[in-house]
Scaffold this active site. Structure first.
Site, PDB file in Angstrom:
ATOM      1  N   GLU A 180      -5.312   3.798   7.798  1.00 14.26           N
ATOM      2  CA  GLU A 180      -6.626   3.260   7.933  1.00 14.26           C
ATOM      3  C   GLU A 180      -6.978   1.863   8.156  1.00 14.26           C
ATOM      4  OE1 GLU A 180      -9.523   4.936   5.123  1.00 14.26           O
ATOM      5  OE2 GLU A 180     -11.217   3.936   5.754  1.00 14.26           O
ATOM      6  N   GLY A 201      -0.494   4.380  -0.100  1.00 13.12           N
ATOM      7  CA  GLY A 201      -1.216   5.897  -0.115  1.00 13.12           C
ATOM      8  C   GLY A 201      -0.481   6.776   1.156  1.00 13.12           C
ATOM      9  N   LEU A 202      -1.109   7.445   1.891  1.00 17.87           N
ATOM     10  CA  LEU A 202      -0.343   8.180   2.759  1.00 17.87           C
ATOM     11  C   LEU A 202       0.268   7.586   3.902  1.00 17.87           C
ATOM     12  CD1 LEU A 202      -2.636  11.339   3.426  1.00 17.87           C
ATOM     13  CD2 LEU A 202      -0.510  11.241   2.110  1.00 17.87           C
ATOM     14  N   GLY A 220       1.265   4.084   3.826  1.00 17.05           N
ATOM     15  CA  GLY A 220       2.410   3.311   3.185  1.00 17.05           C
ATOM     16  C   GLY A 220       3.350   4.227   2.642  1.00 17.05           C
ATOM     17  N   SER A 251     -17.096  17.693   0.890  1.00  8.93           N
ATOM     18  CA  SER A 251     -16.027  17.984   2.061  1.00  8.93           C
ATOM     19  C   SER A 251     -17.057  18.409   3.090  1.00  8.93           C
ATOM     20  CB  SER A 251     -15.007  18.768   1.620  1.00  8.93           C
ATOM     21  OG  SER A 251     -14.409  19.142   2.932  1.00  8.93           O
ATOM     22  N   HIS A 256     -18.083   5.861   4.910  1.00  4.73           N
ATOM     23  CA  HIS A 256     -16.852   6.820   4.334  1.00  4.73           C
ATOM     24  C   HIS A 256     -15.524   6.159   4.930  1.00  4.73           C
ATOM     25  CE1 HIS A 256     -14.723  10.039   3.214  1.00  4.73           C
ATOM     26  NE2 HIS A 256     -14.294  10.531   4.790  1.00  4.73           N
ATOM     27  N   HIS A 311     -20.519   9.373   6.932  1.00  2.00           N
ATOM     28  CA  HIS A 311     -20.013  10.695   6.623  1.00  2.00           C
ATOM     29  C   HIS A 311     -21.703  11.495   6.340  1.00  2.00           C
ATOM     30  CE1 HIS A 311     -18.353  14.391   5.228  1.00  2.00           C
ATOM     31  NE2 HIS A 311     -17.285  13.874   5.699  1.00  2.00           N
ATOM     32  N   GLY A 370       0.753  -1.296   0.066  1.00  2.00           N
ATOM     33  CA  GLY A 370      -0.085  -0.023  -0.010  1.00  2.00           C
ATOM     34  C   GLY A 370       0.790   1.207   0.054  1.00  2.00           C
ATOM     35  N   ARG A 413     -19.390  14.267  12.896  1.00  2.00           N
ATOM     36  CA  ARG A 413     -20.181  13.430  11.980  1.00  2.00           C
ATOM     37  C   ARG A 413     -21.138  12.686  12.420  1.00  2.00           C
ATOM     38  NH1 ARG A 413     -14.824  12.217   8.333  1.00  2.00           N
ATOM     39  NH2 ARG A 413     -14.403  14.543   7.905  1.00  2.00           N
TER      40      ARG A 413
HETATM   41  C1  LIG Z   1     -13.577  11.218  -0.346  1.00  2.00           C
HETATM   42  C2  LIG Z   1     -12.844  10.907   0.737  1.00  2.00           C
HETATM   43  C3  LIG Z   1     -12.589  12.228   1.438  1.00  2.00           C
HETATM   44  C4  LIG Z   1     -11.604  12.236   2.597  1.00  2.00           C
HETATM   45  N1  LIG Z   1     -11.426  13.381   3.079  1.00  2.00           N
HETATM   46  C5  LIG Z   1     -10.571  13.291   4.451  1.00  2.00           C
HETATM   47  C6  LIG Z   1     -10.054  14.592   4.951  1.00  2.00           C
HETATM   48  O1  LIG Z   1     -10.519  15.683   4.525  1.00  2.00           O
HETATM   49  N2  LIG Z   1      -9.295  14.698   6.048  1.00  2.00           N
HETATM   50  C7  LIG Z   1      -8.933  13.607   6.399  1.00  2.00           C
HETATM   51  O2  LIG Z   1      -8.092  13.658   7.442  1.00  2.00           O
HETATM   52  N3  LIG Z   1      -9.323  12.090   6.010  1.00  2.00           N
HETATM   53  C8  LIG Z   1     -10.010  12.130   4.825  1.00  2.00           C
HETATM   54  N4  LIG Z   1     -10.371  10.928   4.351  1.00  2.00           N
HETATM   55  C9  LIG Z   1      -9.929   9.801   4.841  1.00  2.00           C
HETATM   56  C10 LIG Z   1      -8.314   9.501   4.400  1.00  2.00           C
HETATM   57  O3  LIG Z   1      -8.201   9.844   3.030  1.00  2.00           O
HETATM   58  C11 LIG Z   1      -8.152   7.952   4.527  1.00  2.00           C
HETATM   59  O4  LIG Z   1      -8.440   7.376   5.428  1.00  2.00           O
HETATM   60  C12 LIG Z   1      -6.717   7.810   4.450  1.00  2.00           C
HETATM   61  O5  LIG Z   1      -6.110   8.501   2.918  1.00  2.00           O
HETATM   62  C13 LIG Z   1      -6.341   6.460   3.946  1.00  2.00           C
HETATM   63  O6  LIG Z   1      -5.050   6.288   3.823  1.00  2.00           O
HETATM   64  P1  LIG Z   1      -4.156   4.958   3.820  1.00  2.00           P
HETATM   65  O7  LIG Z   1      -2.942   5.131   3.434  1.00  2.00           O
HETATM   66  O8  LIG Z   1      -4.555   4.105   4.881  1.00  2.00           O
HETATM   67  O9  LIG Z   1      -4.765   4.059   2.775  1.00  2.00           O
HETATM   68  P2  LIG Z   1      -5.177   4.382   0.996  1.00  2.00           P
HETATM   69  O10 LIG Z   1      -4.677   5.692   0.527  1.00  2.00           O
HETATM   70  O11 LIG Z   1      -6.499   3.967   0.928  1.00  2.00           O
HETATM   71  O12 LIG Z   1      -4.073   3.550   0.322  1.00  2.00           O
HETATM   72  C14 LIG Z   1      -4.374   2.026   0.336  1.00  2.00           C
HETATM   73  C15 LIG Z   1      -3.080   1.775  -0.557  1.00  2.00           C
HETATM   74  O13 LIG Z   1      -3.122   0.049  -0.473  1.00  2.00           O
HETATM   75  C16 LIG Z   1      -3.178  -0.368  -1.825  1.00  2.00           C
HETATM   76  N5  LIG Z   1      -3.623  -1.587  -1.743  1.00  2.00           N
HETATM   77  C17 LIG Z   1      -4.812  -1.810  -1.224  1.00  2.00           C
HETATM   78  N6  LIG Z   1      -4.834  -3.279  -1.195  1.00  2.00           N
HETATM   79  C18 LIG Z   1      -3.831  -3.614  -1.853  1.00  2.00           C
HETATM   80  C19 LIG Z   1      -3.427  -5.156  -1.908  1.00  2.00           C
HETATM   81  N7  LIG Z   1      -4.159  -6.275  -1.813  1.00  2.00           N
HETATM   82  N8  LIG Z   1      -2.206  -5.330  -2.523  1.00  2.00           N
HETATM   83  C20 LIG Z   1      -1.472  -4.228  -2.922  1.00  2.00           C
HETATM   84  N9  LIG Z   1      -1.762  -3.141  -2.572  1.00  2.00           N
HETATM   85  C21 LIG Z   1      -3.131  -2.748  -2.131  1.00  2.00           C
HETATM   86  C22 LIG Z   1      -3.576   0.538  -2.795  1.00  2.00           C
HETATM   87  O14 LIG Z   1      -2.946   0.587  -4.017  1.00  2.00           O
HETATM   88  C23 LIG Z   1      -3.017   2.004  -2.111  1.00  2.00           C
HETATM   89  O15 LIG Z   1      -1.892   2.122  -2.386  1.00  2.00           O
HETATM   90  C24 LIG Z   1     -11.333  11.006   3.097  1.00  2.00           C
HETATM   91  C25 LIG Z   1     -11.681   9.816   2.601  1.00  2.00           C
HETATM   92  C26 LIG Z   1     -12.561   9.791   1.659  1.00  2.00           C
HETATM   93  C27 LIG Z   1     -12.668   8.448   0.750  1.00  2.00           C
END
Ligand SMILES: Cc1cc2nc3c(=O)[nH]c(=O)nc-3n(C[C@H](O)[C@H](O)[C@H](O)COP(=O)(O)OP(=O)(O)OC[C@H]3O[C@@H](n4cnc5c(N)ncnc54)[C@H](O)[C@@H]3O)c2cc1C
Ligand code: SF4
Ligand code: FES
Lengths: 249, 671
Positions: free
Chosen positions: B454, B43-44, B46, B285, B430, B267, B41, B338
Site C-alpha cells: 500500500e 504486513g502482507l 513486507g 466488509s 479506507h 469505503h 514493515g 466503491r
Molecule cells: C479494515 C480493512 C479491511 C480491508 N479489507 C481488505 C480486503 O478485504 N481485501 C483487500 O484486498 N484489501 C483489504 N484492505 C486493504 C489491505 O488490507 C491493505 O491495503 C494491505 O493489507 C496493506 O498491506 P501492507 O503490507 O502494504 O501494509 P500493512 O499491513 O499496513 O503493514 C505495514 C507495516 O509497516 C510497519 N511500519 C509502519 N511504519 C513503520 C515505521 N516507520 N517503521 C517500522 N515499521 C513500520 C508496520 O509495523 C507494519 O508491519 C483492508 C484494509 C482495512 C484497513
C-alpha cells in the site's frame, strides 16, 4: 458518566509498580473502553503528566495488541471480545474500575499496562509453520481437496489473535490454549503433515522453556478467549503429542 | 521534460513479465549470503518479501513498530483476495482481471504493472494454500469464491471474514521459519525514522527502539519500504491507530517522488460516526453488499421521522424506500465500485435523506436476503408449508454462516441487532492509492530504495477494487520484488558489508535525534491528538470525497497554519530514552501535517473527477451520464509525481504520461 480508575503504573521493567487512582468525567456510554482511556490520557497530557501506556492498534478486535486486565478479567466484563471492542455501556456512573496489565511470569511488564509477549513469537518460531518454499513453485491450490468440515475447523483454530488473554486468565499461566490452537490448525490440514511430529514436540518444548505453567483443565482460558478458541484444541494438541512420541525415527 | 523512467519492458503486454524475467541479472546463491536487505514493515507486502528474500538466501533485517509481524494492519482485512483462477468457470481470465482492475482504477494505473499483477494472482492462492491458509471450501473440498464490487465474475477467495488475518498469518509463519533459520533478523517494536543514502544509493536506515528509546543505525545493500497506507492523515479512518506515513514521507524528503497523494479510497460500508470522541471508524466488509440492499427513505418527511426516532425503518413500506443504487445503476446495482457507492450515499445524505441522528448514514438491508435464502433452504429441507417466520429464520441462519462475525461486530458497536433492523452504514477513508512513486521494478527514484504494498502508488489507479490490495501486497512481496531486486543487487556482490560508521549515518542520526529532542523539550500546551484532529477535519471537509478549487486552496493555507502552530505549541511529556507513545505519535503527526498539504496541492491540480474523488468543476452535463463524475483523459491521463523542495507547497510536479495500448480508454459506466 463519572468514573474512578485504579491503574497500574510502572515506569520500566526494572521499576516497582503501583496502583494509582484517576478520575474521568463525561464519559459517553457509546465510547469504547480505549476511547475512555484516550480521554484520560488527553487529560494527563494537558496537565503535564505522563499518559498511561497501553498496547493497542487496530481497535477492531483483530490485531491482538490490546491487553487490559479490567476488574480482574482479561479484556473486561463482556464475553467474546477484546478490550478495544468493550464499550462503556457495560459500566455505570460512579463505578470504580481496576485496570492492570496481563500478569504472567512469561509476560514481563515493559511499561504501565504493556507487557512483553515475545514468548509467543518464540513458540511459533519453534515450529508453527509449514516448511514450504515461498518462491511460487507450489502445486495448484485445488489439487489438494480439503473437506469443508476440516477447513472450517482449521479456520476456527486459526482465528486465535495471539492476545495472551488465555495466559492471563489461567491460574497457572498456561499457554496451552494458544499453542493448542496453532497445533490444531496444522493438524487438521493435509499440508505439512510430514513434519507434524516435530512441530508439536518443538512447540511444546519451547512453551515449557518460556516458563508458562501447566494446564489443569480449569477452562478459564476458554471463557476469556475473545475468539472462542475451544478447549478441544488442547485435547487435540495432547493427542498430537502422544502420536508424536510414538513415532520412531 | 520529465525525469521519470517507468522502465516498462518492450513487447506485447502478455509477454512483458515473462521476457523480462528471462533477461534480468541473477545473483548467484553463494553471493546472496553476502548481501543484506532491510525490509521496513511486515504486513502482507513486507512480510512476504522478507520471507521470500530470506528463502532465496539474502540476509534480511525486518522492522515493525508492533510487537509482532502478525499484528501488522493487513490483519484487519476482512473480505478477500482476488485471483484469476476461473475455478468457477464463469469466464474469468488473466485478461479479464487485468481489464477490470484498469477500468476499476479509472484508467489511472500503469497497464504493464496491472497485467503482471493479474498474471501472478493465481500463484498467490497456490502459495497460501501450501502454507496452510484455511480458505473457505465447498462441499467437494475445492476452494470457494465470492464476488466483490465492480466485477461480474466470482474470483474472490476468502477465509470467513478474516482473510487478511489468515493471509498474514501464512506469511508470518513463512517469516518464522526464516527467523528460526537465522535468515531474518526481526526487529519488533522498532520504528524507522529516516533513510541513509551513500553516493546516491539507499544504504541503511535510522530506527528507534520503541522500548528503550535508543536510536540505532542499520545498513544494507538495499532498503525496501512496506509500511502501508497513510489514510490516518484524516485522523478518522479504518486504519489502525499506528498506521502512518513516516517512512514514506522521510524517503520522499530524501529524493523519492511521491505519486498521486490525493487518490484515497473512501469505503462505502463503514459503521457511521457517533460522536466527537471517536478514535477510529470500523469497516464492515464490502462482501455484505452481495446480499444487502442499500436504501434511504424516498420522502424527506420519512427521513426526518427516522432521524428523530419517530419511525422505524421496518415500518416503512417498500414503495416509500429509495433503493438508489439499483435505481441509478441497474446493471451493477448494489455491487457498483466503491467510489460510485460512496458518492451516491453522500449525495443522498447531503440531500437530507440520511437515516441516523447525524444524518450521515444509509441503510444496508438484509430482509430480502433472509427471505431468498430461507425459501431456498425450505425447499432443500422439503418444508412445504413453512411460515414466513420460519423462512426468515432459515435465511438468517445462512446469513449468519456467511457474515456472522460482521453482524456481531456491528451489534457490539451500535447496540442494535442487525438481524432485526437494517444496518446503518456510511463512507469512510479506507485505503490510499497514492504513495511513493516506483518504476516497473518497484524501485523509487532513489537507487536501491524500493517501495511495495500500500505504501507505493502503483497498481490501483484512482480507485481500488475490493480484494485487490491483498493481492497486490502479496504479488509484490512473493513474486515481483524478489526478481527485480536481484537485478539491481547483481552489481553489489563485491561491495562487502556497508559500514554504519560514516558521515552519512552521523548526519542522518543527528537530524533524527534533534527532532526528538525538540519534541521532548518543547514547552507547548497542546496534545499531539489535538493537532491531528484539526488536520483531519480540514482534510475531510475540504479534501474529502468532493472537492473544489476554492476549498482546496483554503485547505493548503489552513494545513500550513496548523503545522506552524504544531511546531510552536505541541506538548510531549515523558523522556526520549524510554518507551514513549506520545513521542511516537508526535513524529507521525508532524509528517502527516506536511503530507496533508501536498495531498491538497495534488488534488488542486487534478481538475477532473476521478476514482473516489468528485471534482465539483468536472461533471457530465448531459447524456446518459448526466450528473455523474467526469474524468478528463485529454488533460489528466498521467501520474503526478512530486519532487520534494522544502515546503510542501513548493513541491515540483513531474508527470508520467499513461499509455493505454491494450485497453481502450473510455468513460466508466455501471449503468
Ligand atoms: C479494515 C480493512 C479491511 C480491508 N479489507 C481488505 C480486503 O478485504 N481485501 C483487500 O484486498 N484489501 C483489504 N484492505 C486493504 C489491505 O488490507 C491493505 O491495503 C494491505 O493489507 C496493506 O498491506 P501492507 O503490507 O502494504 O501494509 P500493512 O499491513 O499496513 O503493514 C505495514 C507495516 O509497516 C510497519 N511500519 C509502519 N511504519 C513503520 C515505521 N516507520 N517503521 C517500522 N515499521 C513500520 C508496520 O509495523 C507494519 O508491519 C483492508 C484494509 C482495512 C484497513
Ligand atoms: S487462544 Fe484466545 S485468548 Fe489465547 S491468545 Fe488466542 S485468541 Fe487470545
Ligand atoms: S487493538 Fe487490535 S485487537 Fe484490540
Amino acid at each position: 458518566m463519572n468514573l474512578t480508575l485504579k491503574i497500574w503504573r510502572q515506569k520500566g521493567p526494572q521499576d516497582k509498580g503501583k496502583m494509582v487512582d484517576y478520575k474521568v468525567s463525561d464519559i459517553s456510554e457509546h465510547m469504547s473502553f480505549l476511547e475512555m482511556m484516550d480521554v484520560l490520557n488527553e487529560q494527563l497530557v494537558n496537565s503535564g503528566e505522563e499518559p498511561v501506556a497501553f498496547d493497542h492498534d487496530c481497535r477492531e478486535g483483530i490485531c491482538g495488541m490490546c491487553s487490559l486486565h479490567i476488574n480482574g478479567e482479561a479484556h473486561g466484563p463482556d464475553r467474546g471480545i477484546t478490550t478495544c471492542q468493550l464499550h462503556m455501556r457495560m459500566f455505570k456512573d460512579g463505578d470504580t474500575i481496576t485496570i492492570e496489565p496481563w500478569r504472567a511470569k512469561a509476560f514481563p511488564v515493559i511499561k504501565d499496562l504493556i507487557v512483553d509477549r515475545m514468548a509467543f513469537e518464540r513458540i511459533q518460531q519453534a515450529g508453527g509453520y509449514i516448511s514450504v518454499n515461498t518462491s511460487g513453485n507450489t502445486q495448484d491450490a485445488n489439487a489438494l481437496p480439503i473437506s469443508k468440515h476440516n477447513a472450517d475447523e482449521a479456520m476456527d483454530a486459526a482465528a486465535c489473535i495471539g492476545c495472551g488473554a488465555c495466559v492471563a486468565s489461567c491460574k497457572n499461566s498456561s499457554a496451552m490454549l494458544f499453542v493448542g490452537a496453532k497445533v490444531s490448525q496444522f493438524a487438521l490440514l493435509p499440508q505439512g503433515q510430514v513434519e507434524a511430529a516435530d512441530r508439536v514436540k518443538n512447540m511444546v518444548a519451547q512453551m515449557d522453556l518460556e516458563g508458562f505453567g501447566n494446564c489443569t483443565n480449569t477452562g478459564a482460558c476458554e471463557v476469556e478467549c475473545p475468539k472462542g478458541i475451544s478447549l478441544e484444541n488442547i485435547a487435540r494438541m495432547n493427542r498430537e503429542l502422544v502420536k508424536a512420541s510414538l513415532i520412531k525415527f | 521534460m520529465s525525469v521519470l523512467d517507468s522502465k516498462v519492458p518492450e513487447g506485447p503486454i502478455k509477454d512483458k513479465w515473462t521476457t523480462y524475467k528471462d533477461k534480468i541479472n541473477l545473483v548467484n546463491p553463494a553471493n546472496k549470503r553476502h548481501i543484506d536487505i532491510i525490509v521496513v514493515g511486515t504486513g502482507l507486502a513486507g512480510g512476504s518479501a522478507a520471507a521470500t528474500l530470506a528463502e532465496l538466501g539474502y540476509n534480511v533485517k525486518a522492522f515493525a513498530y508492533q510487537d509482532s509481524p502478525r499484528r501488522a494492519h493487513s490483519i484487519a482485512a476482512q473480505g478477500g483476495i482476488n485471483a484469476a483462477k476461473n475455478y468457477m468457470g464463469d469466464g474469468d481470465s488473466t485478461y479479464r482481471l487485468f481489464y477490470d482492475t484498469v477500468k476499476g482504477g479509472d484508467y489511472r494505473s500503469r497497464e504493464a504493472n496491472v497485467h503482471r499483477l493479474a498474471e501472478v494472482s493465481g500463484n498467490i492462492i497456490d502459495q497460501c494454500v501450501a502454507q496452510g491458509v484455511p480458505f473457505a471450501r465447498d462441499y467437494g473440498g475445492l476452494l470457494d469464491n465470492r464476488s466483490f464490487g465492480g466485477v461480474l465474475v466470482s474470483r474472490t477467495f476468502y477465509a470467513k471474514g478474516q482473510t487478511g488475518q489468515q493471509l498474514l498469518l501464512g506469511c508470518y509463519s513463512a517469516m518464522n521459519r526464516q527467523i528460526a533459520r537465522g535468515k531474518i533478523d526481526m526487529y519488533n517494536r522498532h520504528e524507522m525514522l529516516d533513510v541513509v543514502k551513500v553516493d546516491g544509493k539507499a544504504r541503511g536506515i535510522i530506527a528507534r527502539d520503541l522500548i528503550t528509546g535508543e536510536i540505532e543505525r542499520h545498513s544494507a545493500h538495499a532498503v525496501v519500504i512496506a509500511t502501508g497506507g497513510y489514510g490516518n492523515v484524516y485522523f478518522l479512518s479504518t486504519n489502525a491507530m499506528g498506521s502512518n506515513a513516516t517512512a514514506a514521507w522521510k524517503i520522499h524528503k530524501k529524493g523519492a517522488f511521491f505519486a498521486n497523494p490525493c487518490f484515497t479510497q473512501i469505503h462505502p460500508t463503514c459503521i457511521p460516526r457517533s460522536g466527537d470522541y471517536q478514535s477510529k471508524l470500523t469497516l464492515m466488509s464490502e462482501s455484505l453488499r452481495n446480499d444487502g440492499r442499500i436504501w434511504v427513505p424516498a420522502k424527506l418527511e420519512d427521513a426526518k421521522a427516522i432521524q428523530e426516532g419517530r419511525l422505524k425503518p421496518t415500518e416503512l413500506a417498500e414503495e416509500d424506500r429509495d433503493y438508489y443504487l439499483e435505481r441509478r445503476y441497474p446493471a451493477f446495482g448494489n455491487l457498483v465500485p466503491r467510489d460510485v457507492a460512496s458518492r451516491a450515499a453522500k449525495e443522498r445524505c447531503d440531500a437530507g435523506y440520511g437515516v441516523n441522528a447525524t444524518g450521515e448514514a444509509v441503510y444496508l438491508d438484509f430482509a430480502a436476503a433472509f427471505v431468498r435464502y430461507g425459501s431456498e433452504q425450505a425447499k432443500i429441507k422439503g418444508l412445504k408449508n413453512a411460515s414466513k417466520e420460519e423462512i426468515i429464520k432459515l435465511g438468517q441462519e445462512i446469513i449468519e454462516q456467511k457474515y456472522g462475525n460482521l453482524f456481531q461486530m456491528y451489534e457490539k458497536i451500535i447496540a442494535e441487532n442487525p438481524y432485526e433492523t437494517p444496518m446503518m452504514i456510511y463512507p469512510a477513508t479506507h485505503y490510499t492509492m497514492g504513495g511513493v512513486w516506483v518504476d516497473y521494478n518497484l524501485m523509487t527514484t532513489v537507487d536501491g530504495l524500493y517501495c511495495i504494498g500500500e505504501a507505493n502508488f502503483s497498481d490501483h489507479g484512482a480507485n481500488r477494487l475490493g480484494a485487490s490490495a491483498l493481492m497486490q501486497g502479496l504479488a509484490d512481496g512473493y513474486f515481483v520484488l524478489p526478481y527485480t531486486i536481484g537485478d539491481y543487487l547483481a552489481d553489489d556482490i563485491r561491495t562487502g558489508p556497508i559500514s554504519t560508521e560514516t558521515k552519512e549515518f552521523d548526519e542522518v542520526e543527528k537530524e533524527v535525534k534533534d527532532k526528538i529532542d525538540f519534541f521532548i523539550n518543547n514547552n507547548g500546551t497542546k496534545s499531539v491528538d489535538h493537532f491531528h484532529k484539526r488536520l483531519g477535519k480540514v482534510m475531510w471537509d475540504k479534501v474529502g470525497m468532493s472537492r473544489n478549487e476554492k476549498d482546496l486552496k483554503e485547505a493548503m493555507v489552513e494545513i500550513k497554519a496548523i503545522r506552524e502552530e504544531f511546531w510552536k505549541e505541541v506538548k510531549v511529556p515523558g523522556d526520549a530514552n524510554e518507551m514513549n507513545p506520545e513521542l511516537e505519535k508526535a513524529g507521525r503527526v508532524a509528517d502527516f501535517l506536511e503530507l496533508g498539504e501536498l495531498f491538497a496541492k495534488d488534488a488542486l491540480i487534478r481538475n477532473e473527477s476521478c476514482g473516489g474523488h468528485f471534482r465539483e468543476e468536472s461533471v457530465e452535463l448531459d447524456g446518459e451520464q448526466k450528473g455523474e463524475a467526469k474524468r478528463n483523459d485529454k488533460d489528466f491521463a498521467f501520474v503526478s509525481a512530486w519532487e520534494y523542495k522544502g515546503e510542501p507547497a513548493d513541491a515540483v510536479l513531474h508527470k508520467e504520461e499513461l499509455e493505454f495500448k491494450d485497453i481502450e480508454l473510455k468513460q466508466r459506466s455501471y449503468k
